[in-house]
Enzyme design. Structure first.
Site, PDB file in Angstrom:
ATOM      1  N   LYS A   1      37.304  26.381  51.767  1.00  0.00           N
ATOM      2  CA  LYS A   1      36.634  26.333  50.468  1.00  0.00           C
ATOM      3  C   LYS A   1      36.078  24.930  50.178  1.00  0.00           C
ATOM      4  CE  LYS A   1      37.523  30.677  49.768  1.00  0.00           C
ATOM      5  NZ  LYS A   1      38.025  31.164  51.062  1.00  0.00           N
TER       6      LYS A   1
HETATM    7  C1  PLP Z   1      35.876  36.154  48.185  1.00  0.00           C
HETATM    8  C2  PLP Z   1      37.311  35.741  48.375  1.00  0.00           C
HETATM    9  N1  PLP Z   1      38.228  36.157  47.491  1.00  0.00           N
HETATM   10  C3  PLP Z   1      39.512  35.799  47.612  1.00  0.00           C
HETATM   11  C4  PLP Z   1      39.959  35.014  48.636  1.00  0.00           C
HETATM   12  C5  PLP Z   1      41.414  34.706  48.731  1.00  0.00           C
HETATM   13  O1  PLP Z   1      41.712  33.360  48.568  1.00  0.00           O
HETATM   14  P1  PLP Z   1      43.107  32.789  49.126  1.00  0.00           P
HETATM   15  O2  PLP Z   1      42.997  32.737  50.617  1.00  0.00           O
HETATM   16  O3  PLP Z   1      43.209  31.429  48.520  1.00  0.00           O
HETATM   17  O4  PLP Z   1      44.171  33.690  48.664  1.00  0.00           O
HETATM   18  C6  PLP Z   1      39.041  34.559  49.579  1.00  0.00           C
HETATM   19  C7  PLP Z   1      39.537  33.699  50.654  1.00  0.00           C
HETATM   20  O5  PLP Z   1      39.108  33.522  51.696  1.00  0.00           O
HETATM   21  C8  PLP Z   1      37.673  34.932  49.447  1.00  0.00           C
HETATM   22  O6  PLP Z   1      36.768  34.535  50.335  1.00  0.00           O
END
Ligand code: PLP
Length: 421
Positions: A191
């Site tokens: 990110k």
């Molecule tokens: C669109 C989207 N939503 C949610 C997530 C979930 O984030 P996390 O990995 O921090 O739980 C991601 C992670 O890659 C994502 O790309």
């Protein structure tokens, strides 16, 4: 900096590398030496700084973006019998959190230019059981929030935004994080800023904020910081079924140093995105991202779409994924013989040219779990499938040099040149 290992082949350009510097390392070290490494003063400071950055009243730091979304749904009391409308063109976490609550994920199709939820498709999916909308700001480009908030008002729905991609983006001058009921951010390493693992839920609603905070630590009325610090008390009550989602200070320290650099990171991303645009825009075989005039994107991803009918790459396609498994079986519409095979072959050609690339995303309704559980099937969301067969995420991160970007442009141009119809 791109170093050449010999005169002929530069090293592989990774699809992604995070930007962590001495100040990040020092901040983590300071926490390690402080004797307090789990949730405490740093997490609180990160929450305050993040809330201020996005212009929200509250921010609740957690240990993933998934946790942030889950807490938002739980605090909004989304449960069995409820429907939540989201996009098929997302990471599985977006639908999983709806399932964690025992609610039903309902997919609506996307727009072909932004790959975001199409408000008209959302409206068509609303039923008397719909309780919330869960838009995803794909690649950092904000969804059409005016239309989405208007639908929510008219149908009395909650809006919980998946802003995993969108830290630093804005819609009509309003930062993402201060529009819907709750906005969930991710600080996963890919990110725009990272805490290794981590997430944040922002909201203006005092009740949602205090509920998410309580649920993030076992539903306890008092967190460890308040129990063990000088002014604390040992007494607490468990008021609700909660989770173990709190963000440790060790990670929050990174959040603070990374947040301070976010605008600079996003400027470098924008510069690289502009260079990609200038370097590729004359190729009719490619569709390039074009942010809408009324949004600011943080350029989390640079996603090009190929026009498969203008390329001859399919014969070169060997497999759908790096392990050699064609996606969804050799007969599937996305398999190597389909249009998606050309996209897979393009990525393989990039890999052979020493450049990493990725695909965001395999639409949810093409995954076995959802097909089994909900009867979703190919053909359900034609725009998401159209996109899936064409999209390629090129490398885009602040550590890339201008020369790295030029190298990617040259490789993409060479592949198109070699395989143009
Ligand atoms: C669109 C989207 N939503 C949610 C997530 C979930 O984030 P996390 O990995 O921090 O739980 C991601 C992670 O890659 C994502 O790309």
């Amino acid at each position: 900096m791109t170093e050449h290992s010999d005169n002929t082949s530069p090293p592989f350009l990774d699809y992604f590398r995070c930007s962590l510097d001495d100040d990040d390392a020092q901040a983590v070290l300071d926490v390690l030496r402080s004797g307090w490494i789990t949730t405490g003063a740093k997490a609180q400071a990160f929450e305050r700084a993040f809330a201020d950055y996005v212009g929200a009243r509250h921010a609740v730091a957690v240990n993933s973006g998934t946790a942030a979304m889950h807490l938002a749904l739980a605090a909004a009391r989304i449960g069995p019998g409820d429907e939540v409308i989201t996009t098929p063109f997302t990471f599985c976490a977006t639908a999983e959190v709806i399932e964690y609550q025992g609610a039903l994920p309902v997919l609506a199709d996307i727009e072909r230019d932004t790959f975001n939820l199409d408000p008209a498709c959302i409206e068509a999916a609303i039923t008397p059981r719909t309780r919330a909308l869960l838009p995803v700001h794909y690649a950092g480009h904000p969804c059409e929030m005016d239309a989405i908030m208007d639908l929510a008002r008219r149908h009395d729905l909650r809006v919980i935004e998946d802003a995993a991609h969108a830290v630093g983006s804005a819609y009509r001058g309003r930062p993402i994080g201060a529009i819907g009921d709750v906005t969930a951010f991710s600080f996963y390493p890919t990110k725009n800023i990272t805490t290794a693992e981590g997430g944040m839920a922002t909201t203006d609603d005092d009740d949602l904020a205090s509920c998410m905070r309580r649920l993030s630590l076992h539903g306890m009325s008092r967190d460890a910081w308040k129990r063990y610090a000088a002014a604390g008390s040992w007494y607490y009550e468990v008021t609700d079924l909660g989770y173990k989602y709190n963000m440790p200070d060790l990670l929050a320290a990174l959040g603070l140093t990374q947040l301070a650099k976010l605008d600079r990171f996003n400027e470098v991303r924008a510069r690289h995105a502009a260079a990609y645009h200038d370097g590729l825009r004359d190729l009719p075989q490619l569709i390039l991202p074009r942010p809408r005039a009324h949004v600011r994107t943080n350029w989390h991803l640079y996603v090009i779409a190929i026009r498969p009918e203008m390329l001859t790459l399919d014969r070169a396609a060997r497999s759908g994924d790096p392990d050699g498994h064609p996606p969804f079986g050799p007969e599937g519409p996305q398999g190597p013989e389909g249009q998606g095979g050309r996209r897979a072959a393009f990525i393989e050609a990039l890999r052979e040219a020493g450049i990493g690339a990725s695909v965001h995303f395999i639409p949810l309704h093409l995954h076995p779990h959802y097909q089994r559980r909900y009867g979703w099937k190919p053909g359900d969301h034609p725009n998401a499938e159209w996109a899936y067969e064409r999209v390629i995420s090129l490398p885009l991160y602040p550590r890339m040099t201008d020369a790295d970007v030029e190298r990617v442009i040259a490789a993409v141009r060479a592949i198109v040149e070699r395989h143009r119809r």
